[in-house]
Design a protein around this motif. Sequence first.
Motif, short mmCIF file in Angstrom:
data_model
loop_
_atom_site.label_atom_id
_atom_site.label_comp_id
_atom_site.label_asym_id
_atom_site.label_seq_id
_atom_site.Cartn_x
_atom_site.Cartn_y
_atom_site.Cartn_z
N GLU A 325 1.33 -1.29 0.07
CA GLU A 325 -0.23 0.31 0.02
C GLU A 325 0.87 1.22 -0.28
O GLU A 325 0.53 2.67 -0.66
N LYS A 326 1.85 1.30 0.78
CA LYS A 326 2.87 2.56 0.50
C LYS A 326 3.51 2.26 -0.17
O LYS A 326 4.00 3.92 -0.65
N PHE A 327 4.28 1.37 -0.85
CA PHE A 327 5.42 1.55 -2.31
C PHE A 327 4.14 2.36 -3.04
O PHE A 327 4.57 3.21 -3.60
N PHE A 328 2.53 1.19 -3.24
CA PHE A 328 1.92 2.36 -4.37
C PHE A 328 1.40 3.72 -4.05
O PHE A 328 1.94 4.65 -4.36
N HIS A 329 0.55 3.79 -2.62
CA HIS A 329 0.84 5.29 -2.33
C HIS A 329 1.66 6.80 -2.47
O HIS A 329 1.89 7.56 -2.79
N ILE A 330 2.63 6.25 -1.40
CA ILE A 330 3.68 7.00 -1.62
C ILE A 330 5.29 6.50 -2.21
O ILE A 330 5.31 8.52 -3.13
N LYS A 331 5.58 5.57 -2.40
CA LYS A 331 7.03 5.68 -3.72
C LYS A 331 6.59 5.92 -4.74
O LYS A 331 7.04 6.28 -5.57
N CYS A 332 5.13 5.31 -5.44
CA CYS A 332 4.96 5.22 -7.04
C CYS A 332 4.42 6.71 -7.32
O CYS A 332 4.64 7.05 -8.15
N ARG A 333 3.88 7.03 -6.62
CA ARG A 333 3.62 8.94 -6.60
C ARG A 333 4.62 8.97 -6.52
O ARG A 333 4.85 10.48 -7.66
N LEU A 344 2.85 -12.16 -4.50
CA LEU A 344 2.45 -12.29 -3.39
C LEU A 344 3.39 -12.95 -2.80
O LEU A 344 2.65 -14.75 -2.86
N VAL A 345 3.68 -13.31 -1.63
CA VAL A 345 4.31 -14.63 -0.56
C VAL A 345 3.99 -14.69 0.35
O VAL A 345 2.86 -14.61 1.00
N ALA A 346 3.33 -16.65 0.37
CA ALA A 346 2.82 -17.34 1.38
C ALA A 346 3.62 -18.58 1.42
O ALA A 346 4.30 -18.40 0.99
N THR A 347 3.55 -18.54 2.70
CA THR A 347 4.09 -19.76 3.10
C THR A 347 3.04 -20.88 3.84
O THR A 347 1.40 -20.59 4.30
N ILE A 348 3.20 -22.26 3.45
CA ILE A 348 2.30 -23.19 4.53
C ILE A 348 2.06 -23.01 5.99
O ILE A 348 0.58 -22.77 6.60
N ARG A 349 3.23 -22.48 6.20
CA ARG A 349 3.16 -21.80 7.80
C ARG A 349 2.27 -21.17 8.00
O ARG A 349 1.57 -21.50 8.92
N ALA A 350 2.54 -20.32 7.52
CA ALA A 350 1.89 -18.51 7.74
C ALA A 350 0.54 -18.97 7.48
O ALA A 350 -0.31 -19.02 8.64
N VAL A 377 -4.45 -15.13 2.75
CA VAL A 377 -4.17 -14.73 1.33
C VAL A 377 -5.30 -14.24 0.43
O VAL A 377 -4.91 -12.81 -0.46
N GLU A 378 -7.15 -14.77 0.06
CA GLU A 378 -7.65 -13.89 -0.56
C GLU A 378 -7.77 -12.67 0.07
O GLU A 378 -8.17 -11.84 -1.28
N HIS A 379 -8.08 -11.88 0.78
CA HIS A 379 -7.59 -10.83 1.29
C HIS A 379 -6.87 -10.08 0.16
O HIS A 379 -7.09 -8.24 -0.06
N HIS A 380 -5.55 -9.87 0.62
CA HIS A 380 -4.72 -9.58 -0.48
C HIS A 380 -4.35 -9.15 -1.91
O HIS A 380 -4.42 -8.22 -2.44
N VAL A 381 -5.10 -10.78 -2.07
CA VAL A 381 -5.13 -10.44 -3.53
C VAL A 381 -6.17 -9.84 -4.44
O VAL A 381 -6.30 -8.67 -4.47
N GLU A 382 -7.66 -9.63 -3.01
CA GLU A 382 -8.57 -8.95 -3.29
C GLU A 382 -8.04 -7.26 -3.26
O GLU A 382 -8.68 -6.32 -4.21
N MET A 383 -7.78 -7.10 -2.17
CA MET A 383 -6.90 -6.04 -1.98
C MET A 383 -5.45 -5.16 -3.18
O MET A 383 -5.96 -3.59 -4.36
N LEU A 384 -5.21 -5.48 -3.59
CA LEU A 384 -4.07 -5.60 -5.12
C LEU A 384 -4.94 -5.69 -6.70
O LEU A 384 -4.30 -5.24 -7.59
N ARG A 385 -5.91 -6.21 -6.75
CA ARG A 385 -6.32 -5.95 -7.69
C ARG A 385 -6.99 -4.97 -8.00
O ARG A 385 -7.49 -4.38 -9.16
N LYS A 386 -7.46 -3.73 -7.10
CA LYS A 386 -7.87 -2.61 -7.20
C LYS A 386 -7.07 -2.03 -7.57
O LYS A 386 -7.16 -0.50 -8.04
N PHE A 387 -5.43 -2.37 -7.55
CA PHE A 387 -4.21 -0.73 -8.18
C PHE A 387 -3.92 -1.68 -9.71
O PHE A 387 -3.61 -1.41 -10.94
N GLU A 388 -4.68 -2.59 -10.61
CA GLU A 388 -5.34 -2.81 -11.46
C GLU A 388 -3.40 -3.89 -12.25
O GLU A 388 -3.00 -3.38 -13.41
N VAL A 389 -2.68 -3.93 -10.99
CA VAL A 389 -1.17 -4.81 -11.53
C VAL A 389 -1.49 -5.98 -11.05
O VAL A 389 -1.62 -6.48 -10.54
#
Length: 573
Positions: A325-333, A344-350, A377-389
């Motif tokens: 979120e900060k990468f997009f809204h602060i750094k990319c700006r 998007l990184v995940a692990t079985i343990r997490a 993970v599903e939430h993060h995917v839904e959130m990232l899709r809002k940035f259309e990347v």
Amino acid sequence: MSTRQTSNTSEQQNTERKLTDLEIAQQAELLPIAEIAAKLGLQEDEWEGYGRYKAKVDLSVLERTAERPEGKLILVTAMNPTVAGEGKTTVSVGLAQAMNRLNHRTVLALREPSMGPVFGMKGGATGGGYSQVVPMEEINLHFTGDMHAITAANNLLAALIDNHIQHGNELGLDPRRIVWKRALDMNDRALRQVIIGLGGKQNGTPREDGFDITVASEIMAILCLAQDLHDLKEMIGNILIGYTYSNDPVYVRQLKVQGAIAALLKDALKPNLVQTLEHTPVLIHGGPFANIAHGCNSILATKMAMRLGEYAVTEAGFGADLGAEKFFHIKCRKGKFVPSAVVLVATIRALKLHGGMSPGELHTVNPEAVKRGFANVEHHVEMLRKFEVPIVIALNHFYQDDEEEIAVFESLCQSLGIEYSIAKVWEHGGEGGLELAAKVIAAAQDSPARLPMLYDTEQDLRTKIEAIAREIYGASSVVFSDQAERQLKQIARMGWDRLPVCMAKTQYSLSDNPALIGRPQDFAIHVRELQPKLGAGFIVALTGKMLTMPGLPRMPMAIGIDLDDQGRITGLS
């Protein structure tokens, strides 16, 4: 490929599997940094060696390559982290190594580790297994001295403020309303709140003060967002240091010391060049935390990686709710970046931890816990899709992972209609990330022409915070403390509310309560304080119990670190 490269054959991996990350790094044969610089196409006068395996890269490289087409930018982020660790840096390193194996010139751009976590709870931050950045010990400890330069610059300003008060206080600074703190690159809870100036008139004016960890210092944020020396000085000059007795803001430029502070950062502003175990070039520069700062390496290092590579792989700290979120809204700006793909990184343990299992139960096979944890993970995917990347999910594979649980993960990714890959980069280096690299490269071919933002900087501060809480975290509401409500009005009155927001929030949960794991529902985000960081160009919103100076855990990592009689470090992870 160099004959000195560390072998990554399955036979060797199996026999050396139990080596620690440090042992693997210490056994590696590194190329002289001159050879890495040559790989990047750097001219001899564009880099300066710091020993055999590290170098500073001059900013003149950006001028020479100004007309060169930029490479595609790949962002690596993650699900919400857990105590088990997700290995985002390991995947970043392995991905870059794999892309180079596929003959795509790739440069990695990472943050510098802070010594606070190295000796505290987290350990080092140079990757792991056969996907590491080296020399590991030097990078994790003093490296090229950037952290020390930032600490010194921060504390020079603190000393100059108190000196100004001591010698007449021409600006009328109210000692009770100085907002600039001192800094230390170490976890030390005893320094969060201190009294300075005791011992009589000659020792200054007694007042309350405190320390931030260096990676939370505004100087760190400025270093990572500045685009040249002129920009650096201007941003330092805009730092808010406090208020007068008449409630007027006071800035560094009024002390006329921005040049002196910038002088301490002259070399620190230059990105650092090192290598991976497979000799992929790495630019490591800047290290703001993502839970209390903006969590990205420098704009300069990222631009340099994009100019020098066909692909530039970078990462943002902690989970996508913070770092991305900060990468997009602060750094990319500020840098005008448009990433071509997100991993998007995940692990079985997490997944199992977010599914309700305790750390002591992780050896137990539990596909149902994987299913429950996948909601995060599903939430993060839904959130990232809002940035259309374009998005690719990477499962950072541990050799103990159960095949049934992996099959559940794959099925869940398929149900989302999203590309995924099982990345075995810890165990096999770049070879273990070839499938991931191929999928990322394919995804990046459809890279967007623009990056949509979830809030407009012209909106008022409350609206921006509520947009992040709702659209990024999934919160149902935002609760502002009385103090934050007063600060909202003051910030608007001063005309500072048109800046981006940098949320300070726990990394362990989508909420501001670290105990709410998985995908919590119907929760509120509690904003307790707002801190204008006018030099960096954003407003920090402190939520929950976030602190800008962490403490050490009961059993800090420092207990396991040692130095033998030959000067060889052990126990660093």
